[in-house]
Design a protein around this motif. Structure first.
Motif, mmCIF file in Angstrom:
data_model
loop_
_atom_site.group_PDB
_atom_site.id
_atom_site.type_symbol
_atom_site.label_atom_id
_atom_site.label_comp_id
_atom_site.label_asym_id
_atom_site.label_seq_id
_atom_site.Cartn_x
_atom_site.Cartn_y
_atom_site.Cartn_z
ATOM 1 N N THR A 482 0.843 -1.198 0.000
ATOM 2 C CA THR A 482 0.000 0.000 0.000
ATOM 3 C C THR A 482 0.884 1.257 0.000
ATOM 4 O OG1 THR A 482 -0.124 0.161 2.406
ATOM 5 C CG2 THR A 482 -1.757 -1.256 1.293
ATOM 6 N N LYS A 483 0.287 2.417 -0.364
ATOM 7 C CA LYS A 483 1.009 3.691 -0.395
ATOM 8 C C LYS A 483 1.436 4.086 1.006
ATOM 9 C CE LYS A 483 0.583 8.469 -2.010
ATOM 10 N NZ LYS A 483 0.983 9.064 -0.721
ATOM 11 N N LEU A 484 0.572 3.830 1.994
ATOM 12 C CA LEU A 484 0.911 4.186 3.366
ATOM 13 C C LEU A 484 2.157 3.461 3.826
ATOM 14 C CD1 LEU A 484 0.281 5.566 6.063
ATOM 15 C CD2 LEU A 484 -1.239 3.634 6.603
ATOM 16 N N MET A 485 2.271 2.180 3.500
ATOM 17 C CA MET A 485 3.441 1.402 3.889
ATOM 18 C C MET A 485 4.701 1.932 3.210
ATOM 19 S SD MET A 485 1.959 -2.479 3.896
ATOM 20 C CE MET A 485 1.263 -3.202 5.368
ATOM 21 N N ARG A 486 4.568 2.309 1.965
ATOM 22 C CA ARG A 486 5.732 2.839 1.274
ATOM 23 C C ARG A 486 6.160 4.164 1.894
ATOM 24 N NH1 ARG A 486 2.915 0.717 -3.244
ATOM 25 N NH2 ARG A 486 1.990 2.790 -3.710
ATOM 26 N N ASP A 487 5.191 4.981 2.275
ATOM 27 C CA ASP A 487 5.507 6.262 2.889
ATOM 28 C C ASP A 487 6.194 6.069 4.234
ATOM 29 O OD1 ASP A 487 4.387 7.505 0.741
ATOM 30 O OD2 ASP A 487 2.435 7.858 1.717
ATOM 31 N N ILE A 488 5.828 5.025 4.966
ATOM 32 C CA ILE A 488 6.442 4.766 6.268
ATOM 33 C C ILE A 488 7.883 4.301 6.111
ATOM 34 C CG2 ILE A 488 6.319 3.283 8.316
ATOM 35 C CD1 ILE A 488 3.308 3.294 8.039
ATOM 36 N N GLY A 489 8.206 3.684 4.975
ATOM 37 C CA GLY A 489 9.563 3.206 4.761
ATOM 38 C C GLY A 489 9.664 1.730 4.483
ATOM 39 N N TYR A 490 8.510 1.055 4.367
ATOM 40 C CA TYR A 490 8.545 -0.364 4.053
ATOM 41 C C TYR A 490 9.215 -0.574 2.694
ATOM 42 C CZ TYR A 490 5.420 -1.796 7.872
ATOM 43 O OH TYR A 490 4.882 -2.062 9.098
ATOM 44 N N ALA A 491 10.122 -1.565 2.616
ATOM 45 C CA ALA A 491 10.815 -1.979 1.383
ATOM 46 C C ALA A 491 11.722 -0.888 0.825
ATOM 47 C CB ALA A 491 9.813 -2.432 0.335
ATOM 48 N N LYS A 492 12.044 0.135 1.589
ATOM 49 C CA LYS A 492 12.878 1.228 1.104
ATOM 50 C C LYS A 492 14.328 0.755 0.947
ATOM 51 C CE LYS A 492 14.170 6.000 2.103
ATOM 52 N NZ LYS A 492 14.025 7.151 3.041
ATOM 53 N N GLY A 493 14.884 0.891 -0.217
ATOM 54 C CA GLY A 493 16.254 0.532 -0.496
ATOM 55 C C GLY A 493 16.485 -0.925 -0.819
ATOM 56 N N TYR A 494 15.421 -1.729 -0.848
ATOM 57 C CA TYR A 494 15.610 -3.165 -1.126
ATOM 58 C C TYR A 494 15.996 -3.371 -2.566
ATOM 59 C CZ TYR A 494 14.726 -8.086 -1.882
ATOM 60 O OH TYR A 494 14.864 -9.392 -2.223
ATOM 61 N N ASN A 495 16.936 -4.330 -2.808
ATOM 62 C CA ASN A 495 17.337 -4.691 -4.158
ATOM 63 C C ASN A 495 17.535 -6.194 -4.236
ATOM 64 O OD1 ASN A 495 20.304 -5.336 -3.558
ATOM 65 N ND2 ASN A 495 20.161 -3.200 -2.848
ATOM 66 N N LEU A 496 17.724 -6.707 -5.443
ATOM 67 C CA LEU A 496 17.798 -8.151 -5.666
ATOM 68 C C LEU A 496 19.226 -8.683 -5.691
ATOM 69 C CD1 LEU A 496 15.122 -8.447 -8.510
ATOM 70 C CD2 LEU A 496 14.811 -8.756 -6.051
ATOM 71 N N GLN A 497 20.203 -7.882 -5.339
ATOM 72 C CA GLN A 497 21.584 -8.310 -5.431
ATOM 73 C C GLN A 497 21.974 -9.209 -4.254
ATOM 74 O OE1 GLN A 497 24.012 -4.800 -5.769
ATOM 75 N NE2 GLN A 497 22.919 -4.032 -7.578
ATOM 76 N N HIS A 498 23.148 -9.864 -4.421
ATOM 77 C CA HIS A 498 23.689 -10.724 -3.353
ATOM 78 C C HIS A 498 23.986 -9.884 -2.121
ATOM 79 C CE1 HIS A 498 26.624 -13.378 -1.288
ATOM 80 N NE2 HIS A 498 25.914 -14.364 -1.855
ATOM 81 N N LYS A 499 23.979 -10.510 -0.982
ATOM 82 C CA LYS A 499 24.166 -9.786 0.268
ATOM 83 C C LYS A 499 25.498 -9.035 0.323
ATOM 84 C CE LYS A 499 26.124 -13.654 2.957
ATOM 85 N NZ LYS A 499 27.418 -13.019 3.277
ATOM 86 N N ASP A 500 26.518 -9.604 -0.380
ATOM 87 C CA ASP A 500 27.811 -8.938 -0.359
ATOM 88 C C ASP A 500 27.831 -7.688 -1.232
ATOM 89 O OD1 ASP A 500 28.729 -10.919 1.323
ATOM 90 O OD2 ASP A 500 29.512 -12.167 -0.320
#
Length: 523
Positions: A482-500
């Motif tokens: 939801t938009k509210l979750m995105r505004d709070i910061g949910y999933a902010k900065g997540y990417n699909l790359q390896h942890k390293d």
């Protein structure tokens, strides 16, 4: 003279002699008496075979008739000697039944003294504490735990003989398969009365595990205050089947499975005690048969040993098989090992699908796979199936072993174990036995790795020992539908790359450096 003659004529007018028994009766009853007298003296012999109730009815009827036809004014006469006198004789006593012929050999072979007990050296051998107490006729509260036919009831039989020899002890035997709470209460009631005369009551409760936990509570107070001395016998693990409160008041005596040598001694002793047969080393050797009476059977010692080997440590099974073989043979029959093997097959395998043996055997299978012992893994698998174990249960344990002990060292092992489970579901027994055997051997021979299993155990321990609330999921690892979750910061900065390369952390805050795949994981 004339007066006496007149009296005699008057008397003869009133009394008339009976033509049958020659007794005199009054004129108005003489006809009834003659009919009765004729009837009693002409009874056929077959009537002597009547039942006792018919005889009693006839005698009572006879008494009533005599009362009616013989008034008090009539002269007293002797009873006629006729065939009906046999009705008054007491019936012959029935012959006592030969209980020895109907009592099973296993019951007749029970020991009467503690020295007669065969086996159970660790529990009741010379020098043991329980042996010393029993020799002093001191009986403790105890639970006898062991497999069927190991001697639990025989030990109770020895204690019963001790109680009979003592004046201040009484023995009561009950079975939880037949008795109930009311029977126990009745025993306790009598025990309280006997205690006033300084007599101790010993209660032997066979199959005590058949009582549920609430029923077992009935014993607690009376065992604790000494009203009764309780001896329980069970084939189930007391830790699971008996109350902890009852176990704390009784000593658990572990009775082991009898060995082949123990069974052989029991069989030889039973034959000798009951004079059933003659034991020889070889029935084909005529030298061994010298002096043997023709009215006796001859049995090879090897036959008795074979019975001890196939009975599964159960003396009752061995004695029953021996009795069957002796009853089937007619003296002077010679019972060889081959004849016994042809007539009696292995009747059972000690296994309880709902008892402790169920877990013991499957545990042995799993540990054999873990150790790479392929023959042992195959043996325990076959042993479980021979005992009637559910093949799906065995298959599920194999799946568990594939994940727990083989793990990532051979990732195909888990796939094959799951395929084995599905195959067992599809075809069932007896066709699926080879699937289970192949899978057990396959897992035993596979390379082993418990890395994942140990890591999981460390992780579970870490979670359970965490103080306070568990840390929350980092915002960048949460979904944002939801938009509210995105505004709070949910999933902010997540990417699909390896942890390293992602630059993100995937553990909760302050746990970034924890690694459960190392022995020192920082927990």
């Amino acid at each position: 003279m004339s007066s006496n003659k007149a009296i005699k004529e008057e008397f003869s007018k009133d009394f008339i002699p009976c033509p049958v028994c020659n007794k005199s009766f009054e004129a108005h009853v003489i006809e009834q008496h003659v009919n009765k007298c004729l009837f009693l003296n002409t009874i056929p012999e077959s009537t002597s075979k009547r039942t006792s109730s018919q005889m009693d009815d006839k005698v009572s009827q006879e008494k009533r008739v005599k009362t009616e036809v013989c008034p008090a004014s009539s002269p007293k006469v002797d009873k006629p000697q006729s065939s009906h006198a046999a009705f008054n004789s007491p019936p012959p006593k029935p012959k006592a039944k030969d209980t020895k012929a109907t009592t099973p050999l296993a019951e007749r072979a029970r020991p009467q003294h503690i020295d007669d007990i065969i086996g159970q050296i660790k529990s009741f051998g010379p020098g043991t504490m329980l042996r010393s107490m029993l020799e002093q006729k001191k009986i403790p509260n105890m639970i006898l735990w062991g497999p069927p036919g190991c001697g639990k009831t025989s030990l109770a039989n020895v204690i019963a003989s001790m109680c009979k020899e003592s004046t201040n002890m009484r023995f009561v035997k009950l079975s939880a398969t037949m008795a109930g709470i009311n029977d126990v209460k009745e025993v306790v009631k009598v025990a309280k009365n006997e205690a006033q005369f300084k007599r101790q009551t010993v209660l032997f409760m066979d199959e005590i595990h058949r009582f549920n936990k609430l029923q077992q509570d009935t014993f607690l107070h009376h065992v604790e205050n000494g009203t009764i001395t309780l001896i329980g016998a069970t084939t189930e693990n007391p830790s699971f089947s008996l109350n902890n409160a009852l176990l704390s008041r009784c000593r658990v005596v572990i009775m082991e499975q009898l060995t082949t040598e123990d069974i052989l001694k029991i069989l030889e002793k039973a034959i000798e005690k009951n004079d059933l047969a003659v034991i020889v080393n070889n029935v084909g050797d005529e030298n061994n048969l010298k002096g043997v009476k023709e009215k006796k059977c001859v049995i090879e010692r090897a036959s008795l040993r074979w019975l001890g080997e196939v009975c599964g440590g159960d003396a009752r099974v061995a004695l029953g098989a021996l009795e069957l073989a002796l009853h089937a043979a007619r003296p002077p029959a010679r019972i060889s090992l081959q004849q016994l093997q042809d007539g009696i097959k292995r009747s059972h395998t000690l296994y309880d699908r709902k008892g402790e043996e169920h877990y013991n055997i499957v545990s042995a299978m799993h540990k054999s796979i873990r150790a790479g012992a392929d023959s042992a893994a195959l043996y325990w698998t076959a042993r479980a199936l021979a005992g009637g174990e559910d093949p799906l249960y065995v298959a599920r344990r194999l799946v568990r072993a594939a994940a727990e002990d083989i793990g990532l060292a051979d990732s195909y092992a888990l796939v094959e174990a799951v395929a084995c489970l599905q195959g067992c579901q599809q075809i069932g027994m007896p066709e699926c036995d080879v699937l289970l055997a192949q899978c057990a051997v396959r897992l035993a021979r596979a390379p082993k790795s418990r890395e994942v299993y140990k890591a999981m155990q460390r992780c579970k321990k870490f979670i359970s020992e965490t103080k306070g609330p568990l840390p929350s999921v980092p915002l960048h690892l949460r979904n944002a539908p939801t938009k509210l979750m995105r505004d709070i910061g949910y999933a902010k900065g997540y990417n699909l790359q390896h942890k390293d390369e992602s630059g993100l952390t995937y553990m909760p805050e302050n746990l970034e450096d924890v690694n459960f795949f190392e022995d020192d994981y920082g927990g």
